[in-house]
Structure formats: C-alpha cells, structure tokens
Design an enzyme around this catalytic site. Structure first.
Site, short mmCIF file in Angstrom:
data_model
loop_
_atom_site.label_atom_id
_atom_site.label_comp_id
_atom_site.label_asym_id
_atom_site.label_seq_id
_atom_site.Cartn_x
_atom_site.Cartn_y
_atom_site.Cartn_z
N PRO A 141 1.53 -7.66 3.89
CA PRO A 141 1.29 -8.16 2.57
C PRO A 141 1.46 -7.05 1.57
O PRO A 141 0.77 -5.98 1.66
CB PRO A 141 0.06 -9.06 2.48
CG PRO A 141 -0.71 -8.52 3.61
CD PRO A 141 0.29 -7.91 4.81
N ASP A 142 2.06 -7.46 0.46
CA ASP A 142 1.99 -6.28 -0.70
C ASP A 142 0.83 -6.66 -1.54
O ASP A 142 0.05 -7.36 -1.22
CB ASP A 142 3.43 -6.54 -1.64
CG ASP A 142 3.47 -7.68 -2.27
OD1 ASP A 142 2.59 -8.67 -2.15
OD2 ASP A 142 4.51 -8.03 -2.83
N PHE A 143 0.73 -5.97 -2.63
CA PHE A 143 -0.47 -6.24 -3.60
C PHE A 143 -0.35 -7.46 -4.35
O PHE A 143 -1.18 -8.30 -4.25
CB PHE A 143 -0.50 -5.13 -4.38
CG PHE A 143 -1.16 -3.92 -4.03
CD1 PHE A 143 -2.19 -3.87 -2.84
CD2 PHE A 143 -1.36 -3.10 -4.91
CE1 PHE A 143 -2.87 -3.00 -2.56
CE2 PHE A 143 -2.32 -1.76 -4.53
CZ PHE A 143 -3.09 -1.88 -3.46
N ARG A 144 0.82 -7.68 -5.02
CA ARG A 144 0.86 -8.44 -6.14
C ARG A 144 1.75 -9.64 -6.05
O ARG A 144 1.86 -10.62 -6.79
CB ARG A 144 1.43 -7.72 -7.46
CG ARG A 144 0.37 -6.80 -8.03
CD ARG A 144 0.91 -5.87 -9.32
NE ARG A 144 -0.04 -4.92 -9.67
CZ ARG A 144 -0.18 -3.76 -9.20
NH1 ARG A 144 0.54 -3.34 -8.33
NH2 ARG A 144 -1.41 -3.13 -9.49
N ASN A 215 3.68 3.62 0.08
CA ASN A 215 3.20 2.98 1.05
C ASN A 215 2.18 3.63 2.02
O ASN A 215 2.58 5.08 2.10
CB ASN A 215 4.20 2.25 1.88
CG ASN A 215 4.80 0.90 1.15
OD1 ASN A 215 4.48 0.80 0.37
ND2 ASN A 215 6.06 0.55 1.85
N ASP A 217 1.71 2.70 5.24
CA ASP A 217 1.61 2.03 6.41
C ASP A 217 2.44 2.98 7.36
O ASP A 217 2.35 2.61 8.59
CB ASP A 217 2.25 0.71 6.31
CG ASP A 217 3.71 0.74 5.72
OD1 ASP A 217 4.35 1.82 6.06
OD2 ASP A 217 4.15 -0.37 4.93
N HIS A 234 0.82 8.07 -2.03
CA HIS A 234 -0.27 7.69 -1.95
C HIS A 234 -1.08 7.89 -0.62
O HIS A 234 -1.95 7.11 -0.38
CB HIS A 234 -0.45 6.08 -2.41
CG HIS A 234 0.14 5.91 -3.83
ND1 HIS A 234 0.36 4.62 -4.08
CD2 HIS A 234 0.24 6.72 -4.91
CE1 HIS A 234 0.66 4.80 -5.28
NE2 HIS A 234 0.34 6.03 -5.91
P1 CNA Z 1 3.17 -4.39 -5.53
O1 CNA Z 1 2.61 -4.21 -6.68
O2 CNA Z 1 2.51 -5.42 -4.55
O3 CNA Z 1 4.55 -4.89 -5.64
C1 CNA Z 1 5.53 -5.26 -4.65
C2 CNA Z 1 6.79 -5.70 -5.39
O4 CNA Z 1 7.63 -5.84 -4.30
C3 CNA Z 1 6.74 -6.86 -6.09
O5 CNA Z 1 7.47 -6.53 -7.22
C4 CNA Z 1 7.29 -7.97 -5.24
O6 CNA Z 1 7.92 -8.97 -6.08
C5 CNA Z 1 8.16 -7.18 -4.50
N1 CNA Z 1 8.60 -7.65 -3.14
C6 CNA Z 1 7.82 -8.02 -1.95
N2 CNA Z 1 8.28 -8.47 -0.96
C7 CNA Z 1 9.51 -8.43 -1.30
C8 CNA Z 1 10.77 -8.97 -0.84
N3 CNA Z 1 10.68 -9.39 0.57
N4 CNA Z 1 12.03 -8.88 -1.26
C9 CNA Z 1 12.02 -8.68 -2.60
N5 CNA Z 1 10.71 -8.02 -3.22
C10 CNA Z 1 9.74 -7.95 -2.73
O7 CNA Z 1 3.15 -3.09 -4.65
P2 CNA Z 1 3.70 -1.60 -5.08
O8 CNA Z 1 4.09 -0.97 -4.04
O9 CNA Z 1 4.35 -1.69 -6.45
O10 CNA Z 1 2.21 -0.99 -5.57
C11 CNA Z 1 1.79 0.09 -5.12
C12 CNA Z 1 0.55 0.13 -4.22
C13 CNA Z 1 0.95 -0.80 -3.33
C14 CNA Z 1 0.41 1.48 -3.38
O11 CNA Z 1 -0.50 2.03 -4.00
C15 CNA Z 1 0.15 0.98 -1.96
O12 CNA Z 1 -0.78 1.90 -1.31
C16 CNA Z 1 -0.23 -0.38 -2.13
N6 CNA Z 1 0.16 -1.20 -0.87
C17 CNA Z 1 0.90 -0.53 0.23
C18 CNA Z 1 1.03 -1.29 1.36
C19 CNA Z 1 2.00 -0.69 2.56
O13 CNA Z 1 1.64 0.48 2.81
N7 CNA Z 1 2.71 -1.59 3.07
C20 CNA Z 1 0.85 -2.80 1.30
C21 CNA Z 1 0.02 -3.37 0.22
C22 CNA Z 1 -0.19 -2.48 -0.73
#
Ligand code: CNA
Length: 435
Positions: A141-144, A215, A217, A234
């Site tokens: 999952p992402d953050f937002r 990321n 991960d 990060h």
């Molecule tokens: P965020 O703020 O959650 O933004 C993610 C963005 O991606 C959003 O605008 C979503 O709409 C978009 N999104 C998600 N899935 C899809 C998809 N399938 N298709 C199109 N768009 C999509 O996360 P950010 O990366 O901007 O924030 C940075 C943080 C998140 C970093 O410091 C990370 O450490 C942290 N993070 C990382 C992971 C990971 O490593 N996979 C997971 C969760 C959070």
C-alpha cells in the site's frame, strides 16, 4: 543530539547540504505562520513560477546555457533550502493561477509525444522520480490513497497521527508502531512489477541517467537496477544503525529481531536500532546529493506514482532545465502538474500506473522485451515460485493490481501486512491527496 531540533535550527542560518532532512509538507504547513501560507510565500514554487516566463521567451543558443545556469541555480537552491516544507500542501501557487485558460487535457497525446522524443533519440539522460505508487501493483500500500493507503489504515498501529509512524522522536519513545509496519515492508515479502522492469529497460537501453525513488521496499534493486543508477532517497532496509548514536548494526540481525517482535538494541549505547530508513527529521543519504549534478543534465524527467508531498524530494522535479519535458504518470495530478494550464513541456497520463506504463512501453515498442526481461529475472530471483506458478507472468497479474504478492522463497519471518491490500482503483484525476 536532537536531530529534529537541529534541522529546525538550520532554517535560520543556511544549512550545509549534507544536513538536509526529510519533512512532510503537511508538517511544514503547520510549522509556518498563517500569514505566510496566505501570502503564497513558498520558495520553490515561487522560484519556478517567476523564472519560467523569462526563460520561455528566450530560446537563443546563448540563452539556453543561461537557462541551464538558472536551472542549476534552482538545483542548488533546492539543495540548500528545502528543509522548509512548502506550506501550501493542498493548494499551491501554481494551482492558484487563473483557470480561465483552456486546460491542456491530461492524457492528450502525453505518452505519444514523449515516446516520439525517445524514439528520435532526443532523450539520452532520462531521470525517473518515483514513489509508493510504483509498488502498489506489487501489493504494497502507498501512504495516501484513500481507503487503501497506510494513512487510512493505521488504527492497528495505535498512533496519534499518521506521520508519527515515520517520526524519529516518536520512534525514540515507542518503536513498536514502526516495527509492526516494517514487518510488512521488509524486502522479501514482495516482488517487483512491470513498472520496475520498465525502468530497468530504460537502463538496458542506455537511457537511464538515474532513478530517484522514495520507496524503501527494495524492489528497484530486486528487479536488477544497478546500484549506481539508483538513489534510494529515503533510505532502505539494507543497513541498520542505532537511532541515537548511529553505530552500525548488522542489518540481518535487526531484521530477525524485528520479525520476531524483539527490539534490536545498540551494542554501544543500548538505544533502539532501526533500519536505515529515513524518518521525518533525519538526514537524507549522501547519495541523494547526486541530484545537484543529475537534474541539470537531464533531457527527460518521468515522475511516477508519487503525491510529491514530501520535501525535499518533491522539489527535485522543479530543478530540471525549463526546456526539459516532464511526464507525470499517476492516478491524479500532483505538484506542478496541478497547474492550469499545464506548463510548457509538461505532459501527464492519469489513471492506473501499470496500465499507463504498459501503454508507454507499447508505443516505444519495448513491451515484449520487458516481459522477457521479467521472466528471466524472476526465474533467477524467485526460481521456486516461478516454476510452481504457471500464471506467474501473466500481464493481468503483473499489472492488474491483484495485490497478491507472494513471499520470496527463503524470506525469514512473515509478512504481517494483509497481502490483498489493493490500491484504490477509482480514477480520481480531480481528487486531492487526503491525509
Ligand atoms: P503517497 O503520498 O502515498 O503517494 C502515492 C501516489 O501514487 C498517489 O498520488 C497515488 O494516487 C498514486 N498511486 C498509487 N497507486 C497508483 C496506481 N496503481 N496507479 C496510479 N497512481 C497510483 O506516496 P509517496 O511516494 O508520494 O510518498 C513518499 C513516501 C511514501 C516515502 O517516504 C516512502 O518511504 C513512503 N512509502 C513507501 C512505500 C514503499 O516503499 N513501497 C510504501 C508506502 C509509503
């Protein structure tokens, strides 16, 4: 020494570049006086907004180098000042530009135009800026993202506000919430998807200048993107150290402890050890500063799967030269792409990222090569899973947000996060990132 405190102090005098710390724009918004928010004093957005009209008017060869110099200036500004998060968050100065212009359609020819440039050989120094959205098809999952993002599902961590889970002071008092999350994020639980391999293909074609990822991960490395092409801005789980005295600690031992619900402690000062993931208020890794050389050199910037909310990373996208095309692939417009009309040279393709990337690859004629690359790499990295799963590389599974991410064979411990954590599939081009 209190790291958060020192990062605040730096805002007063100009900070040395090696002490840039991570901050979320939402935090920054609260930390600034209201009058600044209202008057629109956001250094980075203002910089780009002011310089663009001038640069756009003058395209003589001489002025191109002047443009470059100006952009380099922006880059060095970005490395010197972004400790102060943009206070705008939900409403940037760029957005506040009157919307009486005809809006450049989000996906009108964006991919095709950029693909044409790539095919013409005009993009040989491609920078990719990535966020959590590139890993949601891998089941992380992402953050937002509303509903499925980590920020919407934090009840189980028992924390007072979402960012607490990555707040170093909070961690110092109570590491448990982060360790619970870490169990789900530790490399070994998830596999790279088509998007990661697309970026690797950019490298194999000799076009990738660097991938800057937020990321943690480790999927970029796992898909075979070499270290020298990758900036994990990060941090990552690959190393660990004491959160107080920074004494290094064996990463594998830290992982075993965390996976078994134990707290790894520093052999020197007995404080809690954590993986070297960058928390809010902590320094970004030294490698991050490659951006001062990379961004002025780039001839194409691709931004993927990020809300561009976390500074100083988010401001990087404003430090390419003004003539450089920028392509946003995301579910909705973010950062400078929220501007109406879109900036000259800015393109975006809104919708599911895996779909967009696959379409991009198809236009470029790379799709079958990427699929072949995935097959080969997966056989090398996950042999037992690949051979036991005939459907392993079906596009629908790779890009289809199945969220069913198989544990890597031999991974220690268990991945505690639910594996079916699909990201929100609603198309929300107009919705803003909520927290
Ligand atoms: P965020 O703020 O959650 O933004 C993610 C963005 O991606 C959003 O605008 C979503 O709409 C978009 N999104 C998600 N899935 C899809 C998809 N399938 N298709 C199109 N768009 C999509 O996360 P950010 O990366 O901007 O924030 C940075 C943080 C998140 C970093 O410091 C990370 O450490 C942290 N993070 C990382 C992971 C990971 O490593 N996979 C997971 C969760 C959070």
């Amino acid at each position: 020494m209190n790291r958060s405190r020192s990062s605040r102090d730096k805002k007063v005098s100009q900070p040395p570049v090696t002490r840039i710390t991570r901050s979320s724009s939402s935090q920054g918004r609260h930390s600034l006086p209201a009058e600044l928010q209202e008057s629109g004093q956001c250094l980075f957005k203002k910089q780009r907004r002011q310089s663009n009209p001038t640069l756009a008017q003058d395209l003589s060869p001489k002025s191109v180098s002047e443009q470059d110099t100006k952009s380099k200036g922006q880059a060095s500004i970005a490395s010197s000042f972004p400790v102060q998060a943009c206070p705008f968050g939900e409403s940037t100065p760029d957005q506040l530009v009157s919307s009486s212009f005809p809006v450049k359609s989000a996906s009108q020819d964006g991919l095709a135009s950029v693909a044409r440039l790539v095919k013409l050989g005009r993009c040989r120094n491609v920078l990719v800026v990535a966020g959590a959205g590139i890993s949601t098809p891998s089941g992380i999952p992402d953050f937002r993202t509303p509903g499925t993002g980590l920020y919407a599902n934090l009840e189980k961590y028992n924390i007072p506000y979402p960012e607490a889970i990555f707040n170093i002071d909070y961690f110092s008092n109570d590491p448990q919430p982060f360790f619970s999350l870490a169990k789900a994020l530790y490399p070994g639980c998830h596999r790279p998807n088509y998007i990661h391999y697309f970026i690797r293909m950019l490298h194999l074609k000799g076009l990738l200048l660097r991938l800057y990822t937020q990321n943690i991960d480790g999927l970029e490395k796992l898909c075979g993107i070499p270290d020298d092409k990758l900036v994990e801005a990060h941090g990552s789980f690959a190393t660990a150290s004491c959160h107080l005295c920074y004494t290094p600690y064996p990463a594998e031992e830290a992982k075993v402890a965390i996976m078994n619900d134990n707290i790894p402690t520093c052999s020197f000062c007995a404080a809690t050890v954590k993986p070297d993931v960058v928390f809010f208020g902590e320094n970004l890794p030294q490698k991050y500063f490659l951006h001062t050389k990379d961004f002025p050199k780039a001839d194409l910037l691709i931004i993927m799967g990020t809300s561009l909310k976390i500074e100083p990373f988010a401001s990087l996208v404003n430090t390419v030269r003004s003539k450089v095309p920028r392509l946003l692939l995301n579910r909705h417009a973010v950062g400078p792409f929220e501007r109406v009309p879109l900036g000259r040279g800015d393109h975006m393709e809104l919708g599911d990222l895996a779909d967009s990337v696959r379409r991009f690859a198809e236009v470029l004629g790379w799709n079958s090569e990427i699929e072949e690359l995935m097959r080969t790499q997966e056989i090398m990295t996950f042999p037992s899973v690949v051979t036991s799963t005939a459907t392993q590389n079906r596009p629908s599974e790779i890009e289809g947000m199945s969220g069913k991410s198989r544990p890597r064979p031999g991974a220690r411990g268990s991945c505690s996060e639910d594996d079916d954590s699909e990201t929100d599939s609603r198309s929300s081009a107009s919705s803003r990132d909520g927290k």
